[in-house]
Motif scaffolding. Structure first.
Motif, short mmCIF file in Angstrom:
data_model
loop_
_atom_site.label_atom_id
_atom_site.label_comp_id
_atom_site.label_asym_id
_atom_site.label_seq_id
_atom_site.Cartn_x
_atom_site.Cartn_y
_atom_site.Cartn_z
N GLU A 516 0.84 -1.19 0.00
CA GLU A 516 0.00 0.00 0.00
C GLU A 516 0.88 1.24 0.00
OE1 GLU A 516 -3.31 -0.02 -0.16
OE2 GLU A 516 -3.37 -2.21 -0.16
N ARG A 517 0.35 2.31 -0.62
CA ARG A 517 1.08 3.58 -0.60
C ARG A 517 1.13 4.12 0.83
NH1 ARG A 517 1.08 7.39 -4.77
NH2 ARG A 517 1.61 8.92 -3.19
N LYS A 520 0.73 9.06 1.28
CA LYS A 520 -0.47 9.47 0.54
C LYS A 520 -0.29 10.88 -0.02
CE LYS A 520 -3.12 5.84 1.50
NZ LYS A 520 -2.23 5.00 2.31
N GLU A 522 1.70 13.34 -2.08
CA GLU A 522 2.63 13.07 -3.17
C GLU A 522 3.99 13.72 -2.94
OE1 GLU A 522 2.39 14.78 -7.42
OE2 GLU A 522 1.44 12.81 -7.57
#
Length: 605
Positions: A516-517, A520, A522
């Protein structure tokens, strides 16, 4: 949030076969001045790990010289432009910029009062120009006397003013002034005159040429005094330099020797045989104070001792080609860097002392470095994996032939290696390929989660390919999408995260094994392709280096905070990053420099 540049380990001089290297020194006789690509290097010869780098030229710089006052340096480039900048401020503030010639500048000299400058080289029918340092106004007179490009020039350091030049028409020309008028030419040389220097007391000047001969002339009227040696060297003379007391002359030659001569008797005081390889040709020499310094075609800087001529007392090594990879030893005391030319250098991380790995290596670009306890493994575009002895600092001769060109390499554990090539992913143990998985995409980077089963490969297909490694078998389990080629991947030291950076200027952190990223928010503040990524030992900071010359440090504890180091390697992309500890970072770039940084995030609230 703060950062500071705490060290700069300089690149070596740029050398070219058949071209003399013009060196400079400061009036105090402590610093060596030379050029490489767009940069001017000021190197402390008492502690060569200390250096300053001037990077304001937009193209290749050929020569730089200190003013006799020591307050300014004048540097000249390939397009005939000179920049005069101060040596006192760390920013090296520009005083003036002029365009005295229309082509490459090959040598520069200041008048003894630091008010006038003479430059020589190639131009549109003009090979020399004298101008005022403050205004750029031409000094009256004409330095016409050669029919071909001028290679070398010097200015008599005492009154009356005289200028002597040496050129590709095999002649030495002599001028009186100002205003400068042509007095005579000397035709003793039969090949290019490559180096000409006045003695510090101004009484004599010496010239060296590609005919291997060295002549000494009277400093005031240019009458021939004597020839040194007969001839001085068996190969072309690339450099001549006078001792501070004007009693001795040091010469450097393509015959791979340097020689120290006594002026009065003309006798040879000491001969320094520098080796037997092409790279041992001596392309420049200078007295830095009382130190005798020469530069080999390899770029190595040699400190010579007439009392012990058999071996230099010190050889300063490093890189003069772009650095491609870097890695720390497990004890974090030594740093390995590889060059675009296949050379590998090992550095003492505390002192900057370095050594070149000896033996037959790759001979061309190194694409991966992995350091184990006593061995260092490298891959190169010669399609091999080679082994270096960390203790002996030499290639062992052991190598593994790979199926195709390797792109990157990572450690599996204390012994195993995993390599991504143009055609496959190879697992290597005990000098043998024990497992192989063909791939249909171009792999650019690879990382293994040491102690776990995960392997990540960054591809030119804009994907991170995740594999499970069981024994010697790889099985792809998932892919992670990016918007550009994935140039580097790295697992955090604690094994809980995977970092990936791409050509679309983005940095992604994924949780392991959920993929999972994690960030979050960027991370995308680079302005160009990101080349490399490195984790801090505590797994809380990520550093990235880019084509945009910047290093950015990101925090997993403060996802919206980052430290930007702009122009970390000015006019050069960043190609390597490693952390020494949680606050100290090493970087390397295409400029051949290794830099050290301290970075500090404030404690999170």
């Amino acid at each position: 949030m703060s950062y500071s540049n705490v060290l700069t380990w300089a690149s070596l001089p740029r050398t070219q076969r058949g071209q003399p290297l013009v060196l400079g020194t400061d009036p105090k006789g402590r610093k060596l001045l030379y050029t490489i690509n767009n940069s001017v290097i000021i190197r402390d010869m008492e502690d060569p790990a200390i250096s300053e780098v001037y990077t304001e030229h937009s193209i290749q710089v050929n020569v730089a010289k200190f003013a006799p006052s020591g307050f300014y340096i004048c540097s000249g480039d390939q397009h005939g432009k000179v920049r005069i900048w101060d040596t006192i401020n760390p920013e090296h503030i520009l005083k003036a910029e002029y365009q005295p010639l229309g082509g490459p500048i090959r040598d520069i000299v200041w008048s003894h009062d630091s008010q006038r400058i003479c430059v020589v080289g190639e131009g549109r029918g003009k090979f020399a120009h004298v101008f005022m340092m403050d205004t750029g106004a031409s000094v009256k007179g004409d330095l016409a006397g050669h029919t071909k490009a001028i290679n070398t020039v010097d200015w008599k350091p005492t009154r009356p003013f005289r200028i002597a030049t040496g050129a590709e028409d095999n002649k030495v020309a002599f001028f009186e002034g100002p205003p400068f008028t042509f007095k005579c030419t000397k035709t003793d040389h039969t090949k290019y005159v490559q180096s000409l220097r006045y003695s510090p007391n101004g009484e004599k000047f010496a010239s060296g040429g590609f005919d291997g001969k060295v002549f000494v002339y009277d400093g005031k009227d240019a009458e021939l005094v004597k020839e040194i040696g007969s001839p001085a060297h068996k190969g072309g003379v690339y450099g001549v330099s006078w001792s501070p007391d004007s009693k001795q002359i040091l010469t450097a030659s393509g015959d791979k020797t340097c020689k120290l001569w006594d002026l009065e008797s003309g006798d040879l005081v000491a001969e320094f045989n520098m080796g037997s390889n092409v790279e041992d040709q001596q392309v420049g020499c200078i007295f830095v104070g009382s130190r005798l310094v020469s530069v080999s075609l390899s770029g190595f800087i040699n400190v010579l001792d007439p009392a012990n001529p058999a071996k230099p007392t010190r050889v300063i090594k490093g890189h003069n080609k772009p650095i491609t990879r870097m890695a720390l030893t497990q004890d974090r005391n030594s740093l390995y860097t590889s060059g675009y030319d296949g050379t590998i250098t090992v550095w003492d991380a505390a002192t900057g002392e370095n050594n070149r790995i000896e033996g037959k290596g790759h001979g061309n670009q190194v694409t991966g470095i992995v350091v184990h306890s006593e061995k260092v493994y490298t891959t190169g575009i010669d399609d091999t994996l080679r082994v270096t002895d960390h203790v002996q600092h030499s290639f062992t001769g052991q190598s593994v032939s790979l199926s195709s060109q390797p792109k990157h390499m990572a450690a599996l554990d204390d012994e195993g290696l995993i390599v991504v090539t143009m055609k496959d992913i190879s697992i290597v143990r005990d000098g043998k390929i024990v497992g192989k998985l063909p791939i249909e995409y171009e792999g650019l980077s690879i990382a293994a989660n040491v102690g776990h089963s995960e392997v990540a490969v960054g591809g030119a297909d804009n994907l991170v390919h995740i594999y499970d490694l069981t024994g010697t078998t790889l099985k792809e389990v998932t892919t992670l999408e990016h918007l550009g080629p994935v140039n580097d991947v790295a697992f955090s030291p604690d094994g809980q995260f995977l970092g990936a950076c791409d050509g679309n200027r983005k940095v992604m952190v994924y949780t392991v094994p959920g993929w999972e990223r994690y960030n979050k928010i960027e991370w995308g503040f680079h302005n160009a392709r990101i080349n490399c990524l490195a984790w801090s030992p505590n797994s809380r900071l990520v550093a990235t280096g880019s084509l945009d010359t910047m290093i950015i440090v990101w925090s997993l504890d403060q996802l919206n905070k980052h430290i930007i180091i702009k122009n970390s390697h000015p006019q050069s992309q960043v190609t390597g990053l490693v952390w020494q500890d949680d606050e100290r970072l090493f970087s390397a770039g295409h400029d051949g420099l290794v830099k050290g940084w301290t970075v500090k995030f404030p404690a999170s609230k």
